[in-house]
Scaffold this active site. Structure first.
Site, short mmCIF file in Angstrom:
data_model
loop_
_atom_site.label_atom_id
_atom_site.label_comp_id
_atom_site.label_asym_id
_atom_site.label_seq_id
_atom_site.Cartn_x
_atom_site.Cartn_y
_atom_site.Cartn_z
N GLN A 1 -6.38 9.85 4.92
CA GLN A 1 -6.71 8.60 4.24
C GLN A 1 -8.22 8.42 4.06
O GLN A 1 -8.66 7.57 3.29
CB GLN A 1 -6.16 7.40 5.02
CG GLN A 1 -4.63 7.33 5.01
CD GLN A 1 -4.16 6.09 5.75
OE1 GLN A 1 -4.03 6.11 6.97
NE2 GLN A 1 -3.92 5.01 5.03
N GLY B 1 -3.74 1.47 12.14
CA GLY B 1 -3.68 2.92 12.22
C GLY B 1 -4.34 3.53 11.00
O GLY B 1 -4.45 2.90 9.95
N HIS C 1 1.84 10.39 7.39
CA HIS C 1 0.70 10.65 6.50
C HIS C 1 0.28 12.11 6.54
O HIS C 1 -0.06 12.71 5.51
CB HIS C 1 -0.51 9.80 6.91
CG HIS C 1 -0.55 8.44 6.28
ND1 HIS C 1 -0.66 8.25 4.93
CD2 HIS C 1 -0.51 7.19 6.83
CE1 HIS C 1 -0.69 6.94 4.67
NE2 HIS C 1 -0.60 6.28 5.80
N HIS D 1 4.38 6.14 11.47
CA HIS D 1 3.79 5.92 10.14
C HIS D 1 2.61 6.87 9.92
O HIS D 1 2.49 7.51 8.87
CB HIS D 1 3.35 4.44 10.04
CG HIS D 1 2.61 4.08 8.79
ND1 HIS D 1 3.05 3.11 7.93
CD2 HIS D 1 1.44 4.53 8.27
CE1 HIS D 1 2.18 3.00 6.93
NE2 HIS D 1 1.19 3.84 7.11
N GLU D 2 1.73 6.97 10.93
CA GLU D 2 0.52 7.80 10.76
C GLU D 2 0.86 9.29 10.74
O GLU D 2 0.24 10.06 9.99
CB GLU D 2 -0.51 7.49 11.85
CG GLU D 2 -0.99 6.04 11.90
CD GLU D 2 -1.43 5.50 10.55
OE1 GLU D 2 -1.93 6.28 9.72
OE2 GLU D 2 -1.25 4.28 10.33
N CYS E 1 0.22 -0.37 4.29
CA CYS E 1 -0.56 0.86 4.39
C CYS E 1 -1.90 0.64 3.68
O CYS E 1 -1.93 0.13 2.56
CB CYS E 1 0.20 2.01 3.72
SG CYS E 1 -0.70 3.57 3.81
N LEU E 2 -2.99 1.03 4.33
CA LEU E 2 -4.31 0.81 3.74
C LEU E 2 -4.50 1.62 2.45
O LEU E 2 -5.35 1.29 1.63
CB LEU E 2 -5.41 1.18 4.75
CG LEU E 2 -5.46 0.29 6.01
CD1 LEU E 2 -6.45 0.85 7.01
CD2 LEU E 2 -5.80 -1.15 5.64
NI NI Z 1 -0.56 4.17 6.02
#
Ligand code: NI
Length: 178
Positions: free
Chosen positions: A51, A46, A149, A145-146, A103-104
């Site tokens: 991000q 995701g 963000h 999760h997304e 998480c990236l």
């Molecule tokens: Ni993330």
């Protein structure tokens, strides 16, 4: 299509509340394609727009076959890309599921998080049409999760302030070295 740079903490854009998209157009669709390519390349399941430094409300996800067990024998690479514009979680089931999330934007950080196992999310698709999706299991986890963000919320916010501060200090140090 092109790969977009993924920002990491302490970049302040990750802590901003992103704003609604007013028009679904070709430029947005190009960005969604770039985000999908960036997500697959990372690799991740995701990616939220902030991000990649765009403080607007859209996300891409791909939870594959919806299972999260990596040592599944008959595991086949199933691509199931989803683009959600202005996503809004309109209902959450009572049952919870726990998953160790990464998480990236937070390299090498994993946090065990309990979230609702089922959700209903309302969003615009890449044609600008209103959609509603009932998601469960791994896909529900990834979407929550997304969407977090987009409100500036990160997985470390589920930790005690002591552990969170330790991680933030380490990431700040890494950013200075980069
Ligand atoms: Ni993330």
């Amino acid at each position: 299509m092109s790969l977009l740079p993924i920002i990491t903490l302490p970049d302040p854009v990750l802590r901003q509340k992103s704003t609604l998209i007013e028009r679904v157009d070709d430029e947005l669709r190009r960005t969604l394609d770039d985000m999908l390519e960036t997500m697959y390349d990372a690799p991740g399941v995701g990616l939220a727009a902030n991000q990649v430094n765009i403080a607007k409300r859209f996300i891409v996800v791909d939870a594959g076959n919806g299972r999260d067990d990596e040592d599944d024998d008959d595991q086949e690479e199933v691509r199931n890309p989803l683009c959600l514009i202005n996503p809004e979680i309109v209902s959450r089931g009572d049952a919870l599921r726990s998953y160790e999330e990464g998480c990236l934007s937070l390299p090498d950080v994993r946090v065990e998080i309990e979230r609702p196992d089922t959700i209903t999310v309302r969003y615009l698709d890449r044609d600008g049409a209103q959609q509603e999706l009932n998601a469960e299991g791994f896909l529900a986890t990834v979407i929550q999760h997304e969407v977090d963000h987009l409100d500036g919320k990160l997985i470390i916010d589920f930790l005690s302030s002591l552990r969170r501060d330790m991680i933030v200090r380490r990431l700040k140090k890494l950013a200075r070295l980069a």
